[in-house]
Design a protein around this motif. Structure first.
Motif, PDB file in Angstrom:
ATOM      1  N   LYS A  97      38.895  29.234  19.564  1.00  0.00           N
ATOM      2  CA  LYS A  97      38.403  28.350  20.612  1.00  0.00           C
ATOM      3  C   LYS A  97      36.951  28.647  20.953  1.00  0.00           C
ATOM      4  N   ALA A  98      36.555  29.902  20.799  1.00  0.00           N
ATOM      5  CA  ALA A  98      35.206  30.306  21.192  1.00  0.00           C
ATOM      6  C   ALA A  98      34.215  30.268  20.051  1.00  0.00           C
ATOM      7  N   ALA A  99      34.650  29.856  18.855  1.00  0.00           N
ATOM      8  CA  ALA A  99      33.839  30.062  17.668  1.00  0.00           C
ATOM      9  C   ALA A  99      32.828  28.959  17.393  1.00  0.00           C
ATOM     10  N   ALA A 100      32.713  27.958  18.255  1.00  0.00           N
ATOM     11  CA  ALA A 100      31.723  26.908  18.038  1.00  0.00           C
ATOM     12  C   ALA A 100      30.341  27.524  17.967  1.00  0.00           C
ATOM     13  N   GLY A 101      29.585  27.099  16.962  1.00  0.00           N
ATOM     14  CA  GLY A 101      28.229  27.600  16.822  1.00  0.00           C
ATOM     15  C   GLY A 101      28.125  28.860  16.000  1.00  0.00           C
ATOM     16  N   VAL A 102      29.235  29.481  15.599  1.00  0.00           N
ATOM     17  CA  VAL A 102      29.176  30.675  14.788  1.00  0.00           C
ATOM     18  C   VAL A 102      28.598  30.327  13.423  1.00  0.00           C
ATOM     19  N   ALA A 103      27.738  31.215  12.920  1.00  0.00           N
ATOM     20  CA  ALA A 103      27.227  31.114  11.555  1.00  0.00           C
ATOM     21  C   ALA A 103      26.552  29.781  11.296  1.00  0.00           C
ATOM     22  N   PHE A 104      25.701  29.371  12.260  1.00  0.00           N
ATOM     23  CA  PHE A 104      24.853  28.204  12.057  1.00  0.00           C
ATOM     24  C   PHE A 104      25.671  26.938  11.851  1.00  0.00           C
ATOM     25  N   CYS A 105      26.763  26.793  12.603  1.00  0.00           N
ATOM     26  CA  CYS A 105      27.620  25.624  12.494  1.00  0.00           C
ATOM     27  C   CYS A 105      27.936  25.081  13.872  1.00  0.00           C
ATOM     28  N   SER A 106      28.162  23.786  13.938  1.00  0.00           N
ATOM     29  CA  SER A 106      28.751  23.217  15.140  1.00  0.00           C
ATOM     30  C   SER A 106      30.252  23.175  14.955  1.00  0.00           C
ATOM     31  N   CYS A 107      30.964  23.054  16.054  1.00  0.00           N
ATOM     32  CA  CYS A 107      32.424  23.035  15.970  1.00  0.00           C
ATOM     33  C   CYS A 107      32.899  21.864  15.117  1.00  0.00           C
ATOM     34  N   GLY A 108      32.276  20.690  15.310  1.00  0.00           N
ATOM     35  CA  GLY A 108      32.668  19.526  14.538  1.00  0.00           C
ATOM     36  C   GLY A 108      32.483  19.736  13.054  1.00  0.00           C
ATOM     37  N   LEU A 109      31.381  20.371  12.689  1.00  0.00           N
ATOM     38  CA  LEU A 109      31.128  20.642  11.286  1.00  0.00           C
ATOM     39  C   LEU A 109      32.156  21.607  10.732  1.00  0.00           C
ATOM     40  N   GLU A 126      26.288  28.014   6.433  1.00  0.00           N
ATOM     41  CA  GLU A 126      26.734  26.711   6.909  1.00  0.00           C
ATOM     42  C   GLU A 126      28.109  26.517   6.282  1.00  0.00           C
ATOM     43  N   VAL A 127      29.118  26.476   7.103  1.00  0.00           N
ATOM     44  CA  VAL A 127      30.487  26.585   6.613  1.00  0.00           C
ATOM     45  C   VAL A 127      30.820  25.519   5.574  1.00  0.00           C
ATOM     46  N   GLY A 128      30.389  24.273   5.812  1.00  0.00           N
ATOM     47  CA  GLY A 128      30.678  23.211   4.851  1.00  0.00           C
ATOM     48  C   GLY A 128      30.097  23.515   3.480  1.00  0.00           C
ATOM     49  N   LYS A 129      28.854  23.960   3.448  1.00  0.00           N
ATOM     50  CA  LYS A 129      28.212  24.296   2.172  1.00  0.00           C
ATOM     51  C   LYS A 129      28.885  25.497   1.516  1.00  0.00           C
ATOM     52  N   ARG A 130      29.240  26.484   2.314  1.00  0.00           N
ATOM     53  CA  ARG A 130      29.873  27.676   1.743  1.00  0.00           C
ATOM     54  C   ARG A 130      31.241  27.333   1.166  1.00  0.00           C
ATOM     55  N   PHE A 131      32.024  26.531   1.870  1.00  0.00           N
ATOM     56  CA  PHE A 131      33.323  26.136   1.344  1.00  0.00           C
ATOM     57  C   PHE A 131      33.170  25.367   0.038  1.00  0.00           C
ATOM     58  N   ALA A 132      32.192  24.466  -0.010  1.00  0.00           N
ATOM     59  CA  ALA A 132      31.970  23.692  -1.236  1.00  0.00           C
ATOM     60  C   ALA A 132      31.605  24.608  -2.391  1.00  0.00           C
ATOM     61  N   ALA A 133      30.772  25.614  -2.118  1.00  0.00           N
ATOM     62  CA  ALA A 133      30.400  26.560  -3.170  1.00  0.00           C
ATOM     63  C   ALA A 133      31.609  27.373  -3.618  1.00  0.00           C
ATOM     64  N   MET A 134      32.411  27.820  -2.669  1.00  0.00           N
ATOM     65  CA  MET A 134      33.605  28.580  -3.013  1.00  0.00           C
ATOM     66  C   MET A 134      34.557  27.740  -3.852  1.00  0.00           C
ATOM     67  N   ASP A 135      34.739  26.478  -3.478  1.00  0.00           N
ATOM     68  CA  ASP A 135      35.621  25.596  -4.232  1.00  0.00           C
ATOM     69  C   ASP A 135      35.124  25.420  -5.663  1.00  0.00           C
ATOM     70  N   ALA A 136      33.803  25.278  -5.810  1.00  0.00           N
ATOM     71  CA  ALA A 136      33.226  25.124  -7.145  1.00  0.00           C
ATOM     72  C   ALA A 136      33.443  26.384  -7.980  1.00  0.00           C
TER      73      ALA A 136
END
Length: 360
Positions: A9-21, A82-92
Protein backbone atom coordinates in the motif's frame (compact mmCIF):
# COMPACT_ATOMS: atom_id res chain seq x y z
CA UNK A 1 7.54 -4.96 11.50
CA UNK A 2 7.08 -4.47 7.75
CA UNK A 3 4.28 -6.61 6.32
CA UNK A 4 4.02 -7.27 2.61
CA UNK A 5 0.42 -6.03 2.60
CA UNK A 6 1.22 -2.72 4.30
CA UNK A 7 4.35 -2.15 2.24
CA UNK A 8 2.43 -2.75 -0.98
CA UNK A 9 0.00 0.00 0.00
CA UNK A 10 2.89 2.35 0.74
CA UNK A 11 5.01 1.46 -2.27
CA UNK A 12 3.76 4.11 -4.72
CA UNK A 13 6.70 5.98 -6.14
CA UNK A 14 9.27 3.31 -5.25
CA UNK A 15 12.07 2.88 -7.78
CA UNK A 16 11.08 5.75 -10.05
CA UNK A 17 7.53 4.48 -10.62
CA UNK A 18 4.04 5.71 -10.03
CA UNK A 19 1.53 3.35 -8.48
CA UNK A 20 -0.47 3.22 -11.71
CA UNK A 21 2.60 2.29 -13.69
CA UNK A 22 3.36 -0.48 -11.21
CA UNK A 23 -0.07 -2.04 -11.71
CA UNK A 24 0.24 -1.71 -15.48
CA UNK A 25 3.72 -3.18 -15.36
CA UNK A 26 2.54 -6.18 -13.40
CA UNK A 27 -0.17 -6.94 -15.94
CA UNK A 28 2.24 -6.41 -18.82
CA UNK A 29 4.86 -8.67 -17.30
CA UNK A 30 2.40 -11.49 -16.60
CA UNK A 31 0.89 -11.33 -20.08
CA UNK A 32 4.15 -11.40 -22.04
CA UNK A 33 6.13 -13.88 -19.96
CA UNK A 34 6.61 -17.34 -21.44
CA UNK A 35 7.32 -20.27 -19.12
CA UNK A 36 10.72 -21.96 -19.25
CA UNK A 37 10.44 -25.72 -19.59
CA UNK A 38 13.14 -28.30 -18.85
CA UNK A 39 12.37 -31.91 -19.62
CA UNK A 40 8.67 -31.10 -19.87
CA UNK A 41 8.65 -29.44 -16.44
CA UNK A 42 8.06 -25.76 -15.68
CA UNK A 43 11.09 -24.09 -14.11
CA UNK A 44 11.10 -20.82 -12.17
CA UNK A 45 14.16 -18.93 -13.36
CA UNK A 46 15.94 -16.85 -10.69
CA UNK A 47 18.68 -14.38 -11.61
CA UNK A 48 20.75 -13.78 -8.47
CA UNK A 49 22.95 -11.11 -10.07
CA UNK A 50 20.89 -8.06 -11.04
CA UNK A 51 21.47 -4.47 -9.95
CA UNK A 52 19.45 -1.43 -8.97
CA UNK A 53 19.99 2.04 -7.52
CA UNK A 54 17.47 4.20 -5.67
CA UNK A 55 17.36 7.87 -6.66
CA UNK A 56 16.46 8.87 -3.12
CA UNK A 57 20.03 8.07 -2.05
CA UNK A 58 21.44 10.86 -4.24
CA UNK A 59 21.05 13.66 -1.69
CA UNK A 60 22.84 11.54 0.89
CA UNK A 61 25.98 11.44 -1.27
CA UNK A 62 25.86 15.16 -1.94
CA UNK A 63 23.84 14.74 -5.09
CA UNK A 64 26.91 13.22 -6.76
CA UNK A 65 25.32 10.82 -9.20
CA UNK A 66 28.75 9.71 -10.44
CA UNK A 67 29.37 8.19 -7.01
CA UNK A 68 26.48 5.80 -7.60
CA UNK A 69 26.31 5.21 -11.33
CA UNK A 70 28.61 5.57 -14.32
CA UNK A 71 26.94 6.99 -17.40
CA UNK A 72 29.90 5.76 -19.44
CA UNK A 73 28.72 2.17 -18.92
CA UNK A 74 25.98 0.81 -21.17
CA UNK A 75 22.80 0.00 -19.27
CA UNK A 76 23.76 2.07 -16.23
CA UNK A 77 20.76 4.37 -16.61
CA UNK A 78 18.47 1.36 -16.15
CA UNK A 79 19.75 0.70 -12.66
CA UNK A 80 17.16 3.32 -11.71
CA UNK A 81 14.34 0.84 -12.06
CA UNK A 82 11.25 1.71 -14.04
CA UNK A 83 9.23 -1.36 -13.22
CA UNK A 84 7.50 -1.68 -16.60
CA UNK A 85 10.80 -1.55 -18.47
CA UNK A 86 12.49 -3.93 -16.06
CA UNK A 87 9.67 -6.48 -16.32
CA UNK A 88 9.81 -6.28 -20.12
CA UNK A 89 13.56 -6.87 -20.04
CA UNK A 90 13.18 -9.79 -17.65
CA UNK A 91 10.48 -11.32 -19.86
CA UNK A 92 12.74 -11.00 -22.90
CA UNK A 93 15.49 -12.76 -20.94
CA UNK A 94 13.06 -15.47 -19.75
CA UNK A 95 13.84 -14.47 -16.15
CA UNK A 96 10.97 -14.94 -13.70
CA UNK A 97 12.65 -13.32 -10.68
CA UNK A 98 15.62 -11.06 -10.05
CA UNK A 99 17.43 -10.99 -6.72
CA UNK A 100 18.42 -7.32 -6.67
CA UNK A 101 21.58 -5.85 -5.19
CA UNK A 102 23.22 -2.45 -4.92
CA UNK A 103 26.97 -2.23 -5.47
CA UNK A 104 28.36 -0.61 -2.29
CA UNK A 105 29.53 2.95 -2.94
CA UNK A 106 29.53 3.98 0.74
CA UNK A 107 32.43 2.02 2.28
CA UNK A 108 34.74 5.04 2.27
CA UNK A 109 32.15 7.41 3.76
CA UNK A 110 31.99 8.35 7.42
CA UNK A 111 29.86 6.18 9.65
CA UNK A 112 26.69 8.27 9.99
CA UNK A 113 26.35 9.16 6.32
CA UNK A 114 27.01 5.59 5.23
CA UNK A 115 24.47 4.31 7.76
CA UNK A 116 21.84 6.72 6.41
CA UNK A 117 22.44 5.51 2.86
CA UNK A 118 22.21 1.87 3.94
CA UNK A 119 19.01 2.50 5.90
CA UNK A 120 17.35 4.15 2.90
CA UNK A 121 18.55 1.46 0.49
CA UNK A 122 17.24 -1.35 2.65
CA UNK A 123 13.87 0.30 3.24
CA UNK A 124 13.41 0.94 -0.48
CA UNK A 125 14.57 -2.55 -1.39
CA UNK A 126 12.11 -4.08 1.08
CA UNK A 127 9.27 -1.95 -0.30
CA UNK A 128 10.05 -2.85 -3.91
CA UNK A 129 10.31 -6.57 -3.20
CA UNK A 130 7.13 -6.58 -1.10
CA UNK A 131 5.24 -4.79 -3.88
CA UNK A 132 6.33 -7.40 -6.45
CA UNK A 133 7.13 -10.59 -4.52
CA UNK A 134 6.68 -12.75 -7.62
CA UNK A 135 9.36 -10.85 -9.59
CA UNK A 136 11.83 -9.37 -7.08
CA UNK A 137 13.79 -10.51 -4.05
CA UNK A 138 16.59 -8.44 -2.58
CA UNK A 139 19.94 -8.38 -0.86
CA UNK A 140 20.46 -5.82 1.88
CA UNK A 141 23.18 -3.19 2.00
CA UNK A 142 25.51 -3.12 5.02
CA UNK A 143 27.66 -0.43 6.64
CA UNK A 144 30.56 -2.86 6.75
CA UNK A 145 33.12 -0.21 7.73
CA UNK A 146 31.23 -0.20 11.05
CA UNK A 147 30.74 -3.92 11.81
CA UNK A 148 28.58 -3.22 14.87
CA UNK A 149 26.10 -1.39 12.63
CA UNK A 150 26.34 -4.07 9.95
CA UNK A 151 25.25 -6.71 12.48
CA UNK A 152 22.16 -4.66 13.36
CA UNK A 153 21.37 -3.94 9.71
CA UNK A 154 21.63 -7.59 8.74
CA UNK A 155 19.34 -8.66 11.57
CA UNK A 156 16.77 -6.01 10.56
CA UNK A 157 17.01 -7.06 6.92
CA UNK A 158 16.44 -10.74 7.65
CA UNK A 159 13.98 -10.63 10.53
CA UNK A 160 11.82 -7.62 9.63
CA UNK A 161 12.41 -6.52 6.03
CA UNK A 162 12.11 -9.85 4.24
CA UNK A 163 15.47 -9.59 2.46
CA UNK A 164 17.57 -12.63 1.60
CA UNK A 165 20.98 -11.66 2.91
CA UNK A 166 23.42 -8.95 1.94
CA UNK A 167 25.41 -7.80 -1.07
CA UNK A 168 28.99 -6.95 -0.15
CA UNK A 169 32.08 -5.83 -2.07
CA UNK A 170 35.37 -7.67 -2.38
CA UNK A 171 36.86 -5.79 0.57
CA UNK A 172 36.00 -2.75 2.68
CA UNK A 173 38.13 0.18 1.52
CA UNK A 174 41.07 -2.21 1.19
CA UNK A 175 40.46 -4.20 4.39
CA UNK A 176 39.90 -7.88 3.65
CA UNK A 177 36.89 -9.79 4.96
CA UNK A 178 39.21 -12.16 6.81
CA UNK A 179 40.06 -9.35 9.24
CA UNK A 180 38.81 -10.39 12.72
CA UNK A 181 36.82 -7.16 13.06
CA UNK A 182 34.31 -8.60 10.58
CA UNK A 183 33.85 -11.86 12.51
CA UNK A 184 30.71 -10.60 14.31
CA UNK A 185 29.07 -9.94 10.92
CA UNK A 186 29.84 -13.41 9.60
CA UNK A 187 28.69 -14.94 12.90
CA UNK A 188 25.38 -13.11 12.60
CA UNK A 189 25.04 -14.18 8.96
CA UNK A 190 25.52 -17.82 10.01
CA UNK A 191 22.98 -17.43 12.82
CA UNK A 192 20.36 -15.91 10.50
CA UNK A 193 21.07 -18.12 7.48
CA UNK A 194 21.77 -14.95 5.50
CA UNK A 195 23.34 -15.32 2.08
CA UNK A 196 26.31 -13.06 1.31
CA UNK A 197 26.63 -12.05 -2.34
CA UNK A 198 30.22 -10.98 -3.01
CA UNK A 199 30.34 -8.52 -5.90
CA UNK A 200 33.76 -7.03 -6.69
CA UNK A 201 34.59 -3.34 -6.82
CA UNK A 202 37.91 -3.71 -8.61
CA UNK A 203 41.52 -3.39 -7.45
CA UNK A 204 42.38 0.34 -7.64
CA UNK A 205 45.89 -0.40 -6.36
CA UNK A 206 46.64 -1.60 -9.91
CA UNK A 207 45.12 1.42 -11.62
CA UNK A 208 48.29 2.46 -13.39
CA UNK A 209 48.76 -0.97 -14.95
CA UNK A 210 45.11 -1.14 -15.96
CA UNK A 211 45.32 2.14 -17.90
CA UNK A 212 44.84 1.96 -21.66
CA UNK A 213 42.56 0.00 -23.95
CA UNK A 214 40.21 -2.78 -22.86
CA UNK A 215 38.65 -1.43 -19.65
CA UNK A 216 41.08 -3.66 -17.76
CA UNK A 217 40.10 -2.18 -14.39
CA UNK A 218 36.86 -4.11 -14.84
CA UNK A 219 37.81 -6.85 -17.32
CA UNK A 220 40.67 -8.09 -15.14
CA UNK A 221 40.31 -6.04 -11.95
CA UNK A 222 36.83 -7.17 -10.95
CA UNK A 223 37.46 -10.93 -11.23
CA UNK A 224 40.79 -10.40 -9.47
CA UNK A 225 39.03 -8.64 -6.59
CA UNK A 226 36.73 -11.64 -6.10
CA UNK A 227 39.67 -14.05 -6.41
CA UNK A 228 41.52 -12.24 -3.62
CA UNK A 229 38.42 -12.03 -1.42
CA UNK A 230 37.72 -15.78 -1.67
CA UNK A 231 41.38 -16.73 -1.26
CA UNK A 232 41.63 -14.64 1.91
CA UNK A 233 38.51 -16.25 3.36
CA UNK A 234 40.03 -19.67 2.67
CA UNK A 235 43.69 -19.20 3.60
CA UNK A 236 43.13 -17.07 6.71
CA UNK A 237 40.81 -19.73 8.14
CA UNK A 238 37.64 -17.64 8.03
CA UNK A 239 35.63 -20.40 6.36
CA UNK A 240 36.85 -22.85 8.99
CA UNK A 241 35.71 -20.47 11.72
CA UNK A 242 32.30 -20.01 10.02
CA UNK A 243 31.71 -23.29 8.16
CA UNK A 244 28.01 -22.66 7.59
CA UNK A 245 28.49 -19.27 5.96
CA UNK A 246 26.48 -19.03 2.73
CA UNK A 247 28.42 -17.20 0.03
CA UNK A 248 27.65 -16.50 -3.65
CA UNK A 249 30.59 -15.21 -5.68
CA UNK A 250 29.78 -13.05 -8.70
CA UNK A 251 31.22 -13.66 -12.17
CA UNK A 252 31.81 -17.34 -11.52
CA UNK A 253 34.10 -16.60 -8.57
CA UNK A 254 36.64 -14.66 -10.59
CA UNK A 255 39.80 -16.53 -11.54
CA UNK A 256 39.92 -18.87 -8.55
CA UNK A 257 37.82 -21.80 -9.85
CA UNK A 258 39.86 -21.81 -13.06
CA UNK A 259 43.14 -22.29 -11.21
CA UNK A 260 42.12 -23.62 -7.80
CA UNK A 261 44.56 -26.54 -7.75
CA UNK A 262 47.50 -24.12 -7.56
CA UNK A 263 46.22 -23.07 -4.14
CA UNK A 264 46.73 -26.62 -2.89
CA UNK A 265 50.46 -26.49 -3.64
CA UNK A 266 51.44 -22.99 -2.45
CA UNK A 267 52.29 -23.77 1.18
CA UNK A 268 54.13 -26.95 0.23
CA UNK A 269 56.33 -25.04 -2.22
CA UNK A 270 56.98 -22.08 0.09
CA UNK A 271 56.22 -22.77 3.76
CA UNK A 272 57.96 -19.53 4.68
CA UNK A 273 55.14 -17.61 3.02
CA UNK A 274 52.43 -19.41 4.98
CA UNK A 275 51.36 -19.01 8.60
CA UNK A 276 52.17 -22.17 10.62
CA UNK A 277 49.55 -21.14 13.18
CA UNK A 278 46.77 -21.50 10.56
CA UNK A 279 46.09 -25.17 9.93
CA UNK A 280 43.25 -25.48 7.42
CA UNK A 281 40.80 -28.33 7.89
CA UNK A 282 40.68 -29.08 4.15
CA UNK A 283 42.71 -28.55 1.02
CA UNK A 284 42.21 -24.94 -0.17
CA UNK A 285 40.49 -26.08 -3.37
CA UNK A 286 37.95 -28.12 -1.40
CA UNK A 287 36.42 -25.00 0.16
CA UNK A 288 35.03 -24.09 -3.25
CA UNK A 289 32.54 -26.95 -2.91
CA UNK A 290 30.76 -25.12 -0.08
CA UNK A 291 30.49 -21.82 -1.99
CA UNK A 292 28.10 -20.79 -4.76
CA UNK A 293 29.01 -19.17 -8.06
CA UNK A 294 26.90 -17.32 -10.60
CA UNK A 295 26.85 -18.40 -14.24
CA UNK A 296 28.16 -15.11 -15.66
CA UNK A 297 31.21 -16.68 -17.31
CA UNK A 298 29.94 -16.57 -20.88
CA UNK A 299 30.88 -19.77 -22.75
CA UNK A 300 29.54 -23.29 -22.32
CA UNK A 301 33.10 -24.54 -21.83
CA UNK A 302 33.54 -22.16 -18.89
CA UNK A 303 30.39 -23.59 -17.29
CA UNK A 304 31.66 -27.13 -17.92
CA UNK A 305 34.92 -26.34 -16.11
CA UNK A 306 33.18 -24.61 -13.20
CA UNK A 307 30.80 -27.55 -12.91
CA UNK A 308 33.74 -29.98 -12.84
CA UNK A 309 35.45 -27.90 -10.14
CA UNK A 310 32.54 -27.17 -7.77
CA UNK A 311 29.56 -29.25 -8.91
CA UNK A 312 26.42 -28.17 -10.76
CA UNK A 313 24.57 -27.81 -7.45
CA UNK A 314 26.78 -24.81 -6.59
CA UNK A 315 26.03 -22.78 -9.74
CA UNK A 316 23.21 -20.21 -9.87
CA UNK A 317 21.92 -18.03 -12.68
CA UNK A 318 23.46 -14.58 -13.07
CA UNK A 319 23.22 -11.88 -15.74
CA UNK A 320 24.58 -8.60 -14.23
CA UNK A 321 21.50 -6.85 -15.65
CA UNK A 322 21.07 -4.03 -16.60
CA UNK A 323 24.69 -4.10 -17.70
CA UNK A 324 24.71 -6.01 -21.00
CA UNK A 325 27.28 -8.67 -20.15
CA UNK A 326 24.81 -11.50 -20.69
CA UNK A 327 21.42 -10.60 -22.16
CA UNK A 328 20.40 -14.24 -22.72
CA UNK A 329 21.35 -15.91 -19.43
CA UNK A 330 18.74 -18.67 -19.69
CA UNK A 331 19.71 -19.56 -23.28
CA UNK A 332 23.33 -19.71 -22.10
CA UNK A 333 22.46 -22.51 -19.69
CA UNK A 334 20.39 -24.41 -22.26
CA UNK A 335 23.48 -24.37 -24.52
CA UNK A 336 25.58 -26.20 -21.92
CA UNK A 337 25.73 -29.86 -22.97
CA UNK A 338 27.66 -30.71 -19.80
CA UNK A 339 24.49 -30.14 -17.76
CA UNK A 340 21.70 -32.72 -17.80
CA UNK A 341 18.07 -31.61 -17.49
CA UNK A 342 18.01 -31.89 -13.70
CA UNK A 343 21.19 -29.84 -13.42
CA UNK A 344 19.92 -27.22 -15.87
CA UNK A 345 16.76 -26.85 -13.80
CA UNK A 346 18.93 -26.39 -10.73
CA UNK A 347 21.15 -23.72 -12.26
CA UNK A 348 18.19 -21.88 -13.78
CA UNK A 349 16.41 -21.55 -10.45
CA UNK A 350 16.26 -24.59 -8.22
CA UNK A 351 19.67 -24.07 -6.59
CA UNK A 352 18.93 -20.41 -5.84
CA UNK A 353 15.45 -21.22 -4.56
CA UNK A 354 16.86 -23.68 -2.01
CA UNK A 355 19.70 -21.38 -0.99
CA UNK A 356 17.58 -18.24 -0.66
CA UNK A 357 14.38 -19.90 0.58
CA UNK A 358 12.34 -18.76 -2.41
CA UNK A 359 9.09 -20.55 -3.16
CA UNK A 360 8.83 -22.21 -6.55
Amino acid sequence: MISRRNVFKAAAGVAFCSCGLQHAARAQGSASRQPVMVGGRRVKTIDVHAHCVFREALPLVGGNEAAMISRAVRGAEETYIEVGKRFAAMDAQKVDMEVLSINPFWYALERDRAAAIVKLNNEKMAELCAAHPDRFAGFAALTLQAPDLAVQELEMAMRRQGLKGAAIGGSVAGTDFSDPKFHPVWQKAEELGAVLFIHPAGTPQLGQRFAGNGWLANTIGNPLDTTIALSKLIFEGTLDRFPNLKVIAAHGGGFLPSYADRSDHACMVSPANCNPNIQLKKKPSEYLNQLYFDSLIFGAEAIRHLQAQVGASQIVLGSDYPYPWQLKPVDHIFACDSLNDEQKAGVLGGNAARLLNISV
